[in-house]
Write a protein that holds these residues in place. Structure first.
Motif, PDB file in Angstrom:
ATOM      1  N   VAL A   5       0.358  10.392 -17.560  1.00 38.58           N
ATOM      2  CA  VAL A   5      -0.392   9.758 -16.476  1.00 38.58           C
ATOM      3  C   VAL A   5      -0.952  10.846 -15.575  1.00 38.58           C
ATOM      4  CG1 VAL A   5      -0.237   8.288 -14.428  1.00 38.58           C
ATOM      5  CG2 VAL A   5       0.993   7.665 -16.518  1.00 38.58           C
ATOM      6  N   GLY A   6      -2.263  10.869 -15.412  1.00 30.93           N
ATOM      7  CA  GLY A   6      -2.906  11.802 -14.498  1.00 30.93           C
ATOM      8  C   GLY A   6      -3.571  11.022 -13.380  1.00 30.93           C
ATOM      9  N   LEU A   7      -3.287  11.363 -12.143  1.00 27.73           N
ATOM     10  CA  LEU A   7      -3.821  10.618 -11.000  1.00 27.73           C
ATOM     11  C   LEU A   7      -4.862  11.457 -10.269  1.00 27.73           C
ATOM     12  CD1 LEU A   7      -3.801   8.171  -9.112  1.00 27.73           C
ATOM     13  CD2 LEU A   7      -1.930   9.261  -7.845  1.00 27.73           C
ATOM     14  N   LYS A   8      -6.103  10.995 -10.285  1.00 28.56           N
ATOM     15  CA  LYS A   8      -7.177  11.628  -9.521  1.00 28.56           C
ATOM     16  C   LYS A   8      -7.176  10.972  -8.149  1.00 28.56           C
ATOM     17  CE  LYS A   8     -11.128  13.772  -8.612  1.00 28.56           C
ATOM     18  NZ  LYS A   8     -11.201  15.241  -8.370  1.00 28.56           N
ATOM     19  N   THR A   9      -6.733  11.715  -7.144  1.00 25.19           N
ATOM     20  CA  THR A   9      -6.561  11.142  -5.813  1.00 25.19           C
ATOM     21  C   THR A   9      -7.868  11.156  -5.024  1.00 25.19           C
ATOM     22  OG1 THR A   9      -5.898  13.301  -4.944  1.00 25.19           O
ATOM     23  CG2 THR A   9      -4.148  11.831  -5.697  1.00 25.19           C
ATOM     24  N   THR A  10      -7.905  10.358  -3.970  1.00 27.24           N
ATOM     25  CA  THR A  10      -9.041  10.328  -3.056  1.00 27.24           C
ATOM     26  C   THR A  10      -9.110  11.643  -2.292  1.00 27.24           C
ATOM     27  OG1 THR A  10      -8.816   7.937  -2.790  1.00 27.24           O
ATOM     28  CG2 THR A  10     -10.045   9.115  -1.077  1.00 27.24           C
ATOM     29  N   ALA A  11     -10.309  12.143  -2.090  1.00 28.04           N
ATOM     30  CA  ALA A  11     -10.479  13.391  -1.342  1.00 28.04           C
ATOM     31  C   ALA A  11      -9.854  13.266   0.040  1.00 28.04           C
ATOM     32  CB  ALA A  11     -11.966  13.720  -1.215  1.00 28.04           C
ATOM     33  N   GLY A  12      -9.017  14.222   0.396  1.00 28.01           N
ATOM     34  CA  GLY A  12      -8.356  14.216   1.694  1.00 28.01           C
ATOM     35  C   GLY A  12      -6.978  13.577   1.692  1.00 28.01           C
ATOM     36  N   SER A  25     -16.169  20.149  -2.500  1.00 32.89           N
ATOM     37  CA  SER A  25     -16.526  18.744  -2.275  1.00 32.89           C
ATOM     38  C   SER A  25     -15.857  17.794  -3.258  1.00 32.89           C
ATOM     39  CB  SER A  25     -18.048  18.555  -2.380  1.00 32.89           C
ATOM     40  OG  SER A  25     -18.724  19.301  -1.409  1.00 32.89           O
ATOM     41  N   LEU A  26     -15.551  18.265  -4.461  1.00 25.70           N
ATOM     42  CA  LEU A  26     -15.082  17.368  -5.519  1.00 25.70           C
ATOM     43  C   LEU A  26     -13.627  17.585  -5.924  1.00 25.70           C
ATOM     44  CD1 LEU A  26     -18.247  17.518  -7.830  1.00 25.70           C
ATOM     45  CD2 LEU A  26     -17.676  15.771  -6.139  1.00 25.70           C
ATOM     46  N   ASP A  27     -13.068  18.752  -5.606  1.00 24.70           N
ATOM     47  CA  ASP A  27     -11.683  19.023  -6.011  1.00 24.70           C
ATOM     48  C   ASP A  27     -10.695  18.155  -5.235  1.00 24.70           C
ATOM     49  OD1 ASP A  27     -12.524  20.938  -7.734  1.00 24.70           O
ATOM     50  OD2 ASP A  27     -11.804  22.645  -6.595  1.00 24.70           O
ATOM     51  N   THR A  28      -9.735  17.610  -5.940  1.00 23.91           N
ATOM     52  CA  THR A  28      -8.586  16.944  -5.317  1.00 23.91           C
ATOM     53  C   THR A  28      -7.337  17.302  -6.113  1.00 23.91           C
ATOM     54  OG1 THR A  28      -8.707  14.895  -6.634  1.00 23.91           O
ATOM     55  CG2 THR A  28     -10.016  14.978  -4.602  1.00 23.91           C
ATOM     56  N   LEU A  29      -6.190  17.209  -5.462  1.00 26.61           N
ATOM     57  CA  LEU A  29      -4.920  17.435  -6.145  1.00 26.61           C
ATOM     58  C   LEU A  29      -4.290  16.093  -6.503  1.00 26.61           C
ATOM     59  CD1 LEU A  29      -3.181  20.258  -4.073  1.00 26.61           C
ATOM     60  CD2 LEU A  29      -4.326  20.459  -6.271  1.00 26.61           C
ATOM     61  N   GLY A  30      -3.613  16.070  -7.636  1.00 27.89           N
ATOM     62  CA  GLY A  30      -2.914  14.858  -8.044  1.00 27.89           C
ATOM     63  C   GLY A  30      -1.849  15.185  -9.065  1.00 27.89           C
ATOM     64  N   PRO A  31      -0.825  14.366  -9.156  1.00 32.64           N
ATOM     65  CA  PRO A  31       0.267  14.639 -10.092  1.00 32.64           C
ATOM     66  C   PRO A  31      -0.091  14.303 -11.530  1.00 32.64           C
ATOM     67  CG  PRO A  31       0.670  12.584  -8.934  1.00 32.64           C
ATOM     68  CD  PRO A  31      -0.563  13.182  -8.327  1.00 32.64           C
ATOM     69  N   MET A  32       0.557  14.998 -12.457  1.00 34.60           N
ATOM     70  CA  MET A  32       0.527  14.653 -13.881  1.00 34.60           C
ATOM     71  C   MET A  32       1.969  14.392 -14.293  1.00 34.60           C
ATOM     72  SD  MET A  32      -2.373  17.180 -15.552  1.00 34.60           S
ATOM     73  CE  MET A  32      -1.559  18.706 -15.055  1.00 34.60           C
ATOM     74  N   THR A  33       2.246  13.180 -14.750  1.00 29.06           N
ATOM     75  CA  THR A  33       3.632  12.766 -14.976  1.00 29.06           C
ATOM     76  C   THR A  33       3.772  11.998 -16.288  1.00 29.06           C
ATOM     77  OG1 THR A  33       3.275  10.699 -13.761  1.00 29.06           O
ATOM     78  CG2 THR A  33       4.040  12.605 -12.489  1.00 29.06           C
ATOM     79  N   ARG A  34       5.002  11.668 -16.601  1.00 27.72           N
ATOM     80  CA  ARG A  34       5.260  10.921 -17.836  1.00 27.72           C
ATOM     81  C   ARG A  34       4.946   9.435 -17.700  1.00 27.72           C
ATOM     82  NH1 ARG A  34      10.688  13.287 -20.834  1.00 27.72           N
ATOM     83  NH2 ARG A  34      10.031  15.479 -20.885  1.00 27.72           N
ATOM     84  N   ASP A  35       5.038   8.910 -16.460  1.00 31.72           N
ATOM     85  CA  ASP A  35       4.756   7.488 -16.277  1.00 31.72           C
ATOM     86  C   ASP A  35       4.218   7.234 -14.877  1.00 31.72           C
ATOM     87  OD1 ASP A  35       7.005   7.311 -14.510  1.00 31.72           O
ATOM     88  OD2 ASP A  35       8.323   7.045 -16.234  1.00 31.72           O
ATOM     89  N   VAL A  36       3.809   5.993 -14.630  1.00 29.12           N
ATOM     90  CA  VAL A  36       3.176   5.623 -13.363  1.00 29.12           C
ATOM     91  C   VAL A  36       4.160   5.721 -12.202  1.00 29.12           C
ATOM     92  CG1 VAL A  36       2.075   3.727 -12.113  1.00 29.12           C
ATOM     93  CG2 VAL A  36       1.475   4.155 -14.502  1.00 29.12           C
ATOM     94  N   THR A  37       5.427   5.346 -12.439  1.00 35.74           N
ATOM     95  CA  THR A  37       6.416   5.402 -11.364  1.00 35.74           C
ATOM     96  C   THR A  37       6.605   6.827 -10.860  1.00 35.74           C
ATOM     97  OG1 THR A  37       7.595   3.470 -12.244  1.00 35.74           O
ATOM     98  CG2 THR A  37       8.801   4.893 -10.738  1.00 35.74           C
ATOM     99  N   LEU A  41       5.871   8.363  -7.070  1.00 37.77           N
ATOM    100  CA  LEU A  41       6.861   9.127  -6.301  1.00 37.77           C
ATOM    101  C   LEU A  41       6.282  10.467  -5.829  1.00 37.77           C
ATOM    102  CD1 LEU A  41      10.042   8.468  -8.486  1.00 37.77           C
ATOM    103  CD2 LEU A  41       9.730   7.763  -6.101  1.00 37.77           C
ATOM    104  N   LEU A  42       5.586  11.145  -6.722  1.00 36.08           N
ATOM    105  CA  LEU A  42       5.013  12.432  -6.356  1.00 36.08           C
ATOM    106  C   LEU A  42       3.862  12.267  -5.360  1.00 36.08           C
ATOM    107  CD1 LEU A  42       5.010  14.507  -9.665  1.00 36.08           C
ATOM    108  CD2 LEU A  42       6.229  14.987  -7.558  1.00 36.08           C
ATOM    109  N   ALA A  68       4.463  -1.024  -3.874  1.00 33.87           N
ATOM    110  CA  ALA A  68       3.271  -1.726  -4.359  1.00 33.87           C
ATOM    111  C   ALA A  68       3.301  -1.909  -5.873  1.00 33.87           C
ATOM    112  CB  ALA A  68       2.018  -0.963  -3.945  1.00 33.87           C
ATOM    113  N   LEU A  69       3.958  -0.999  -6.570  1.00 33.56           N
ATOM    114  CA  LEU A  69       4.039  -1.116  -8.029  1.00 33.56           C
ATOM    115  C   LEU A  69       4.817  -2.353  -8.467  1.00 33.56           C
ATOM    116  CD1 LEU A  69       4.759   2.550  -9.193  1.00 33.56           C
ATOM    117  CD2 LEU A  69       2.586   1.328  -9.223  1.00 33.56           C
ATOM    118  N   LEU A  70       5.669  -2.857  -7.589  1.00 39.95           N
ATOM    119  CA  LEU A  70       6.495  -4.013  -7.938  1.00 39.95           C
ATOM    120  C   LEU A  70       5.754  -5.334  -7.745  1.00 39.95           C
ATOM    121  CD1 LEU A  70       9.839  -2.857  -6.280  1.00 39.95           C
ATOM    122  CD2 LEU A  70       9.111  -2.577  -8.665  1.00 39.95           C
ATOM    123  N   ARG A  71       4.599  -5.286  -7.069  1.00 39.79           N
ATOM    124  CA  ARG A  71       3.842  -6.514  -6.851  1.00 39.79           C
ATOM    125  C   ARG A  71       3.135  -6.934  -8.137  1.00 39.79           C
ATOM    126  NH1 ARG A  71       2.026  -4.084  -1.750  1.00 39.79           N
ATOM    127  NH2 ARG A  71      -0.041  -3.777  -2.675  1.00 39.79           N
TER     128      ARG A  71
END
Length: 217
Positions: A5-12, A25-37, A41-42, A68-71
């Motif tokens: 799972v790779g998450l492209k986060t919103t800028a800022g 302008s386009l770079d953002t940081l986001g976690p790369m993990t084994r699953d969505v949970t 967390l990260l 929110a993941l539990l909804r």
């Protein structure tokens, strides 16, 4: 493409303090993990206001992502592009994966709305290449032409491409970006998300990659 799972986060949303930019302008940081949970967390651990990065000040407070993941997703609305609009380069397996995802969401009670995207949507890669090259050269111009530094040839060539770009073209691209964002938000209306393949084809073996080709290199 690789089962994570790779998450492209919103800028800022996550501070870029200490990062080496390719595109401010386009770079953002986001976690790369084994699953969505794990990704959630990260995200909660990494996100927040940083006095060293002013872009983090503009983000509204983030909700409890893990909660929110539990909804249930029942009642959500997803926009899906008309399959006939997908680029010709989209492989059969990617088309099948998209169809299977749509079916899974329908069965979970998600409302699916098929939309027609603006023609410019499928040329975004070429447009962002101009922004990335301009900003990458601005950041690295003090050392990119030093042949003693270990820049890969294809990477160096792409960064050096920004040297020849005109300021007017960069400004126009940034103005177009704002217009396109507004147009897309209007098109999506009350949909919660846009469901699309993130890549038109399967992972390419390293020895088959042509790094002289942009933007998929």
């Amino acid at each position: 493409m690789n089962g994570i799972v790779g998450l492209k986060t919103t800028a800022g949303r996550i501070s870029l303090k200490g990062c080496v930019y390719l595109s401010y302008s386009l770079d953002t940081l986001g976690p790369m993990t084994r699953d969505v949970t794990d990704s959630a967390l990260l995200l909660e651990a990494m996100a927040g206001i940083d006095p060293h990065d002013a872009t983090t000040f503009a983000q509204p407070p983030m909700e409890d992502v893990c909660a929110a993941l539990l909804r249930p997703v029942k009642g959500m609305r997803l926009a899906v592009v008309d399959e006939r609009q997908l680029p010709d380069s989209t492989s059969p397996s990617m088309r099948r994966a998209l169809a299977e995802a749509v079916l899974a969401f329908r069965e979970a009670g998600v409302a699916i709305e098929t939309i027609t995207l603006p023609d410019w949507f499928f040329t975004l890669a070429q447009r962002t290449t101009l922004i990335i090259a301009s900003e990458a050269y601005q950041f690295h111009r003090g050392h990119i032409e030093d042949d003693s530094l270990p820049f890969g040839k294809p990477v160096k060539a792409r960064i050096m491409g920004g040297k020849a770009l005109h300021a007017a073209d960069y400004v126009q691209a940034m103005r177009d970006r704002v217009t396109m964002q507004a147009e897309l938000l209007t098109l999506l209306g009350d949909c919660d998300a846009l469901l699309l393949p993130t890549c038109p084809h399967e992972a390419t073996p390293l020895d088959e990659i042509d790094e002289s080709v942009s933007p998929l290199a």
